[in-house]
Scaffold this motif. Sequence first.
Motif, mmCIF file in Angstrom:
data_model
loop_
_atom_site.group_PDB
_atom_site.id
_atom_site.type_symbol
_atom_site.label_atom_id
_atom_site.label_comp_id
_atom_site.label_asym_id
_atom_site.label_seq_id
_atom_site.Cartn_x
_atom_site.Cartn_y
_atom_site.Cartn_z
ATOM 1 N N GLY A 91 0.817 -1.210 0.000
ATOM 2 C CA GLY A 91 0.000 0.000 0.000
ATOM 3 C C GLY A 91 0.850 1.259 0.000
ATOM 4 N N ILE A 92 0.184 2.385 -0.098
ATOM 5 C CA ILE A 92 0.833 3.688 -0.071
ATOM 6 C C ILE A 92 -0.040 4.663 0.711
ATOM 7 N N GLN A 119 9.706 2.367 -1.395
ATOM 8 C CA GLN A 119 8.373 2.100 -1.931
ATOM 9 C C GLN A 119 7.639 3.419 -2.202
ATOM 10 N N GLY A 120 6.565 3.335 -2.982
ATOM 11 C CA GLY A 120 5.737 4.508 -3.235
ATOM 12 C C GLY A 120 6.530 5.662 -3.818
ATOM 13 N N HIS A 128 11.122 -1.444 -4.245
ATOM 14 C CA HIS A 128 10.258 -2.497 -3.721
ATOM 15 C C HIS A 128 10.974 -3.426 -2.742
ATOM 16 N N THR A 129 12.092 -2.954 -2.198
ATOM 17 C CA THR A 129 12.688 -3.690 -1.084
ATOM 18 C C THR A 129 11.693 -3.674 0.068
ATOM 19 N N ASP A 130 11.501 -4.823 0.709
ATOM 20 C CA ASP A 130 10.485 -4.915 1.767
ATOM 21 C C ASP A 130 11.071 -5.663 2.963
ATOM 22 N N LYS A 131 11.974 -4.999 3.665
ATOM 23 C CA LYS A 131 12.626 -5.620 4.804
ATOM 24 C C LYS A 131 12.045 -5.088 6.105
ATOM 25 N N PRO A 132 11.780 -5.982 7.063
ATOM 26 C CA PRO A 132 11.124 -5.568 8.310
ATOM 27 C C PRO A 132 11.848 -4.459 9.057
ATOM 28 N N GLN A 133 13.182 -4.508 9.072
ATOM 29 C CA GLN A 133 13.904 -3.475 9.808
ATOM 30 C C GLN A 133 13.709 -2.104 9.183
ATOM 31 N N PRO A 261 -0.656 4.166 -9.282
ATOM 32 C CA PRO A 261 0.590 3.715 -9.939
ATOM 33 C C PRO A 261 1.754 3.494 -8.987
ATOM 34 N N ASN A 262 1.713 4.064 -7.800
ATOM 35 C CA ASN A 262 2.810 3.881 -6.847
ATOM 36 C C ASN A 262 2.661 2.631 -5.988
ATOM 37 N N ALA A 263 1.503 1.975 -6.050
ATOM 38 C CA ALA A 263 1.254 0.797 -5.228
ATOM 39 C C ALA A 263 1.534 -0.468 -6.037
ATOM 40 N N THR A 264 2.116 -1.463 -5.396
ATOM 41 C CA THR A 264 2.421 -2.706 -6.096
ATOM 42 C C THR A 264 2.432 -3.883 -5.130
ATOM 43 N N PHE A 265 2.112 -5.055 -5.658
ATOM 44 C CA PHE A 265 2.183 -6.283 -4.871
ATOM 45 C C PHE A 265 3.581 -6.902 -4.947
#
Length: 353
Positions: A91-92, A119-120, A128-133, A261-265
Amino acid sequence: MKKLTSIIAIATSLAATDMVNAQSTEKRYQQNPFTLVYEGAITKNEKGKVNIHPVTYKLNGIDIAANIYTPANYDTSKKYPAVVVAHPNGGIKEQTAGLYAQRLAENGYITIAADAAYQGASGGEPRHTDKPQYRTEDIRGMADFIGQYAGVDANRLGALGICGGGGYTLKAAQSDKRFKAVATLSMFNSGEVRRNGFQNSQLATIQERVKQASDARAQEAAGGKMLYSGVASITDAEIAKTPTDLYREGFEYYYRTHAHPNATFLYTTSSLTDLMSWDATDQIELINQPLLMMAGSKADTKYMTDEAFKKATNAKNKELFLIDGATHIQTYWKPEYVNKAVNKLVDFFGRNL
């Protein structure tokens, strides 16, 4: 044959609906000057009303894009409670995070919704890096910025995390005591799901998938092609066949009715080396602030809220609030469910900030 005919009819109906929705969605984000896609979004700032203020700030050298919402008749000489709002996975700030930020501002709070780093509209490479830290640090970064914002009473700061943002908010609150009250909506434990699969459906392939993530990182380090996991696009027929409410309705929300357009799975496959060894509930007993966890009574993700709530043994005044009849994604947009969640949040933050 009847079953096939039924599926085709559903897909055809969905396609027709989605064509209309796609057109209206395109018009929505393109015509809104702030590219907000939720219903009732601000279209212009007016004196005496809730206003929106797009801002950027640095977090660990990365440009973060955020929207700040200020209450009606906002006066910088006064002091207001504030809430940071963390958006769902994929999401964004222009989607449900913005909706809840605006609704809380309508109730007297200064709020901030920011796009996660990488992101966004925020900076950071690879995209689109999605790291918890990083996601946890994003929440702390919102606290850094809003705590210095004109009119904010830094001693009355709350946090609201939605979906994956809920899991990361639980993690941030464990060690960041600037957050005096913590709330989650439709909490999604990203580490648990990436590791075990949704509803523990991939327990048998954990080691195989960890190796795939490790191989993806090795490929990146060697200058090879960046690999991504998730869903880049989806057809109407594929949406119709998706068996779980979370993903079927999620595809509709992100790719059809509330698309931006800024949101992606998508997320980098190498992110899984961090995600799969992380869990939102690790050390959750460190949360000693008031805690509200909200979930739809029909949400197929509710089990994650139940697990976390039970483990949060030291949280003060902790409360589990079920939104009767709601699925996970419906809490993002459906007015009757949003209203119930907002009313509960106003009550909770009103008592604890």
